[in-house]
Scaffold this motif. Structure first.
Motif, PDB file in Angstrom:
ATOM      1  N   ASP A  43       0.644  -1.622  -0.103  1.00  0.00           N
ATOM      2  CA  ASP A  43      -0.085   0.300  -0.076  1.00  0.00           C
ATOM      3  C   ASP A  43       1.015   1.191  -0.078  1.00  0.00           C
ATOM      4  OD1 ASP A  43      -1.834   1.627   0.660  1.00  0.00           O
ATOM      5  OD2 ASP A  43      -2.956   1.062   1.934  1.00  0.00           O
ATOM      6  N   ALA A  45       0.009   3.805   1.339  1.00  0.00           N
ATOM      7  CA  ALA A  45      -0.073   5.168   2.375  1.00  0.00           C
ATOM      8  C   ALA A  45       1.510   4.627   3.321  1.00  0.00           C
ATOM      9  CB  ALA A  45      -0.958   4.623   3.083  1.00  0.00           C
ATOM     10  N   THR A 222     -10.549  -0.004   1.310  1.00  0.00           N
ATOM     11  CA  THR A 222      -8.815  -0.027   1.477  1.00  0.00           C
ATOM     12  C   THR A 222      -8.524  -0.477   0.831  1.00  0.00           C
ATOM     13  OG1 THR A 222      -9.329  -1.377   2.678  1.00  0.00           O
ATOM     14  CG2 THR A 222      -9.936   0.872   3.936  1.00  0.00           C
TER      15      THR A 222
END
Length: 624
Positions: A43, A45, A222
């Motif tokens: 990810d 993030a 997500t």
């Protein structure tokens, strides 16, 4: 097991960390003795925690394989490096190193002093060709520090596409037909075009994470949830009503995956055209699939449909012996993802065709120390032998000491008359050196101004700004944020043109350095003829105008940023910077508002708006 008979290898992917242990067989092949893999979060993030994730995964794998503190060969992803294939003119073999160095300086988009790079000659072409691989030195140090912090020491650092090519050559040999090896990773896919002994590679920013991101966007979930759905329920939809018999939700998910993956065949077509037109290559006749991104069901059939070519999974283990205790079911599942590991293992037995070695500075220092060890051992042996000889001769030398002392005393007395003359000559030499140093300093200051002007000319090479004034400052106080700068006094007089016509100096001396005035202070009434001291510039002020442009007044801020970045780059490369934006006593760094004044409004019809920029010099310079 002896270190010379074992090779520990590591492939650092964007989502998978794989380690293998190879033993060298008696016939010069590889025996796979251990294999472990772990996943990290792909990810975006969590990019800031990537290094710590890699370190934890490596520590866990090292414990499982019992290879802690081993020397390791590892490969870094293709997208982390700059790679360029360059054709060389016909030259003698002993000139290749110089020519490739020149080509690297031309093609690598960073100063060559800031990168770690290597090259390798490519076989099989009608023209001499090399592949140049480079990576920023600080980026390589970060990766290597992470590996070392996990308990390993570095043997060699390869690049994933090169290791993959070595595995292909070992498993499939030399094929006269053109083969396309597609390595689908998490963030990128490596495309390897292999034709005979030649190869060409390119990384494209499409991989498993692209599919996960498309799922997350489509279903508004997500990244982690999308990754779970892809792994547990995902498959690639095929044409011709392939999804009609599926559950509606699974069919929709399969179409999302197909649409995301369809970008890759388009990139393959573009790369194939480039390979054919720029490198004289041939259109691939068959395709091999590799990498964890090819694990989704029907991926192979999808590429067969899109590329209209025979497609098979890459098998780098065909020439590798599997040792006892290695789970063969895991190998059957992961074989197509192990190409980089096998390629790195071949480096350990000297059977790799391409040998790229990106050496961080810390590793190079260790290698140099290892090269010096035999000499140090020999020197220690000589030292010990010398100590024995010294002890033996000590008694013999003692009897001669008094005779030598008398001889030296006689020589000293004979040389005593020359002592005064030598002292006088030394004093004269010291005075001449002071004069020479003064001339040298003047020339250094003169060159320094040219360097400053050259730096500013390059920084302000923009048609949206122009300069109208440049002046040194002998007194300027740049203070902390929120305070005002004071005592800004320029070295050059405001009416310097008039001063030049009158035959007077155009330099404005500081008040404290002005020549004394009044009776007896100079001129007719000053027999001492006292001259004002030359001012010392500590900063320069640059004034100019900016005109309307797409960036508006930010164009001036961009120029200031480039000047600051240049100074930082000079510091990192151990060069003497021209400007220094650090506040005294470690109070921080000057911000843009402290050194830049700029107008953003004006009267109607104005051609430009003024700005004033103060640049502190890295060292004071006397202005004469």
């Amino acid at each position: 097991m002896a270190e010379t008979q074992t090779t520990v290898v590591l492939n650092i992917g964007s989502q998978r960390i794989c380690v293998a242990v190879f033993e060298h067989s008696k016939n010069g092949g590889l025996i796979l003795k251990g294999y472990e893999t772990d996943t990290i979060v792909a990810d975006p993030a969590f990019e800031a925690s990537r290094e710590s994730q890699i370190r934890v995964a490596l520590e866990d794998i090292a414990t499982k394989l019992k290879v802690t503190k081993s020397k390791i060969r590892y490969a870094i992803p293709g997208q982390a490096v700059f790679m360029r294939f360059v054709k060389l003119p016909p030259i003698q073999e002993d000139n290749i190193e110089q020519l490739v160095t020149f080509e690297a300086q031309q093609h690598v988009p960073f100063p060559i002093s800031e990168v770690v790079w290597d090259y390798e000659l490519i076989e099989g072409g009608t023209e001499k060709e090399v592949v140049i691989v480079a990576i920023k030195g600080d980026a390589l140090e970060e990766i290597n520090d992470t590996v070392n912090q996990a308990g390993f020491t570095t043997a060699e650092i390869d690049v994933a596409p090169m290791a993959l090519y070595n595995a292909y050559r070992a498993s499939y040999g030399v094929s006269e037909e053109s083969v396309l090896l597609i390595d689908v990773g998490a963030k990128t896919s490596n495309l390897l075009y292999i034709e005979g002994k030649r190869f060409f590679t390119r990384s494209v920013a499409i991989g498993g994470s692209s599919i996960t991101s498309a799922i997350a966007k489509e279903y508004h979930i997500t990244f982690a949830e999308a990754e779970y759905q892809k792994v547990t329920n995902g498959l690639v939809a095929l044409g011709g009503g392939h999804t009609e018999t599926m559950d509606e939700s699974l069919a929709a998910l399969a179409m999302v995956i197909r649409n995301a993956l369809s970008r890759l065949p388009a990139e393959i077509a573009r790369t194939t055209n480039y390979y054919r037109s720029q490198h004289g290559g041939s259109t691939p006749k068959r395709v091999l699939l590799a990498g964890g991104g090819a694990n989704l069901p029907y991926t192979l059939e999808f590429f067969q449909e899109k590329l209209n070519l025979p497609v098979d999974f890459f098998n780098p283990l065909s020439q590798v012996t599997i040792g006892k205790g290695v789970d063969t079911e895991v190998l059957q599942r992961d074989a197509h993802t192990m190409g980089e590991l096998v390629g790195l293992g071949l480096r350990g037995i000297g059977k790799s065709k391409i040998n790229i070695d990106l050496v961080p500075e810390a590793v190079e220092m260790l290698r140099a120390a290892d090269r010096r060890k035999p000499f140090l051992i020999a020197a220690a042996a000589v030292f010990i032998a010398g100590m024995g000889a010294f002890a033996l001769m000590k008694n013999m030398a003692a009897s001669k000491t008094e005779d030598q002392l008398r001889t030296m005393t006689e020589v000293r007395d004979e040389l005593a008359p020359f002592h005064a003359r030598l002292q006088k000559l030394a004093k004269t030499e010291s005075e001449l050196k002071k004069v020479a140093d003064a001339y040298t300093q003047v020339e250094s200051d003169h060159a320094y101004w040219f360097d400053i002007l050259s730096e500013l000319r390059g920084a302000f090479a923009n048609d949206a700004v122009w300069l109208v004034d440049f002046s040194p400052l002998y007194s300027v106080q740049l203070v902390a944020e929120g305070e005002q700068r004071t005592n800004m006094q320029e070295v050059v007089k405001a009416d310097f043109a008039g001063s030049a016509r009158d035959g007077k100096s155009a330099i404005a001396a500081p008040p404290e350095n002005k020549a004394p005035t009044g009776p007896g202070a100079g001129g007719r009434g000053n027999p001492r003829n006292v001259q004002p001291a030359a001012p010392t510039a500590k900063a320069v002020v640059v004034r100019g105008y900016w005109r309307q442009n797409p960036k508006n007044h930010n164009v001036v801020y961009d120029i200031l940023k480039s000047i600051k970045d240049s100074s930082e780059s000079q510091k990192k490369s151990n060069a003497v910077p021209l400007f220094d934006f650090a506040l005294p006593n470690g109070k921080g760094v000057l911000n843009d508002e402290q050194i830049l004044k700029i107008s953003v409004t004006g009267e109607e019809g104005d051609l430009g708006y003024p700005f004033e920029l103060i640049l502190p010099l890295a060292r004071p310079v006397v202005v004469k």
